[in-house]
Design an enzyme around this catalytic site. Structure first.
Site, PDB file in Angstrom:
ATOM      1  N   VAL A  11      -2.731  -9.625 -12.172  1.00 51.16           N
ATOM      2  CA  VAL A  11      -3.973  -9.014 -12.641  1.00 51.16           C
ATOM      3  C   VAL A  11      -4.163  -7.728 -11.843  1.00 51.16           C
ATOM      4  O   VAL A  11      -3.596  -7.561 -10.764  1.00 51.16           O
ATOM      5  CB  VAL A  11      -5.203  -9.942 -12.467  1.00 51.16           C
ATOM      6  CG1 VAL A  11      -5.142 -11.092 -13.453  1.00 51.16           C
ATOM      7  CG2 VAL A  11      -5.295 -10.462 -11.043  1.00 51.16           C
ATOM      8  N   SER A  12      -4.979  -6.833 -12.366  1.00 49.14           N
ATOM      9  CA  SER A  12      -5.081  -5.502 -11.775  1.00 49.14           C
ATOM     10  C   SER A  12      -5.925  -5.426 -10.514  1.00 49.14           C
ATOM     11  O   SER A  12      -5.771  -4.519  -9.712  1.00 49.14           O
ATOM     12  CB  SER A  12      -5.646  -4.511 -12.802  1.00 49.14           C
ATOM     13  OG  SER A  12      -4.749  -4.395 -13.892  1.00 49.14           O
ATOM     14  N   SER A  13      -6.850  -6.365 -10.322  1.00 49.16           N
ATOM     15  CA  SER A  13      -7.708  -6.295  -9.139  1.00 49.16           C
ATOM     16  C   SER A  13      -8.013  -7.687  -8.609  1.00 49.16           C
ATOM     17  O   SER A  13      -7.797  -8.700  -9.274  1.00 49.16           O
ATOM     18  CB  SER A  13      -9.027  -5.585  -9.488  1.00 49.16           C
ATOM     19  OG  SER A  13      -9.805  -6.404 -10.348  1.00 49.16           O
TER      20      SER A  13
END
Length: 214
Positions: A11-13
Site C-alpha cells: 500500500v502507498s502509505s
C-alpha cells in the site's frame, strides 16, 4: 530443487490497510511467506520487495503472487523492467486480477502463456501509468484552481501582530531585549526575526541593515 511460493502486498502509505490484499493472497500463499511494504509505488527501493529480489529471496522455479500489477509499481517502464527480471530469473509471476497468469499449462506449451501474458501486461502497465499521470494532472489542476481562488498553499502564514511596530521600536531603542520582545509578541525566535526582516524592508526605504539589540 522444489519450487517455493511467495506473496507480495503493498500500500502507498502507513495509513492504508493491507487486509484486503493479505486475505486474497492467503488463498494461495502461507502467511509467513507473504512480504509487505507500506511505500509509494513510484519507487522500487522498498525493503520487502528488494529482499524478495535479493540473494536470500526468490530463485529460479519459485512463484510470486500479487493481487494486481500496480503492486509492483505504478510506472510503466519500471513494470516492464520488473517483468523482464522475473522472466530472466525463471520466476513465475501470478497476478490475481489477471486470470491468464494463473492458468497452469504444460511445460511444452509455456510459450502460449508467455505470449498472452506479454500482451495483457503491456496493456495493464499502460493503464497503471495512465492512472498515475491522471492523478498528478488532477493534483496540478487542484493546486492551480486553489491559487486562482487566492487560497494559500503550504504551511499557513503567521500574521504579524498589530502591536509589532511598537514592540519593534522599543526593542531597537534598547528598552528591552529581543527575548523580552518575543515574549510580548508571543513569537518564537525564528518567526520573530523573519518578521523583523519583513518589517525592516517595508519601513526602511533606503534598504539599510538596521542594528539589532539582542
Amino acid at each position: 530443487m522444489e519450487s517455493r511460493i511467495f506473496g507480495y502486498a503493498r500500500v502507498s502509505s502507513k495509513e492504508q490497510n493491507l487486509d484486503r490484499q493479505l486475505l486474497a493472497l492467503k488463498q494461495y500463499v502461507s502467511e509467513e511467506n507473504i512480504l509487505v511494504d507500506k511505500a509509494s509505488g513510484a519507487n522500487l527501493q522498498r525493503p520487502s520487495y528488494q529482499a524478495l529480489k535479493g540473494a536470500l529471496g526468490l530463485r529460479k522455479g519459485d512463484v510470486l503472487y500479487i493481487t494486481s500489477l500496480d503492486r509492483l509499481s505504478r510506472n510503466k517502464e519500471d513494470i516492464k523492467k520488473e517483468l523482464q527480471w522475473f522472466q530472466e530469473h525463471g520466476i513465475r509471476l501470478k497476478i490475481l486480477d489477471l486470470p491468464t497468469s494463473m492458468v497452469e499449462i504444460a511445460s511444452d506449451q509455456q510459450w502460449i502463456l508467455d505470449m498472452i501474458q506479454n500482451i495483457l501486461m503491456e496493456v495493464l502497465a499502460s493503464i497503471a501509468e495512465q492512472e498515475r499521470r491522471t492523478i498528478k494532472k488532477r493534483q496540478r489542476e487542484g493546486i492551480e484552481a486553489a491559487r486562482k481562488k487566492g487560497k494559500h498553499l503550504g504551511r499557513p502564514s503567521i500574521q504579524m501582530p498589530g502591536n509589532f511596530g511598537d514592540i519593534y521600536e522599543g526593542w531597537k531603542a534598547g528598552e528591552y531585549t529581543a527575548k523580552a520582545a518575543m515574549g510580548k509578541l508571543g513569537l518564537k525566535r525564528s518567526t520573530f526575526y523573519r518578521m523583523v526582516t519583513i518589517y525592516e524592508k517595508k519601513h526602511d526605504p533606503k534598504g539599510r541593515t538596521l542594528l539589532s539589540h539582542v
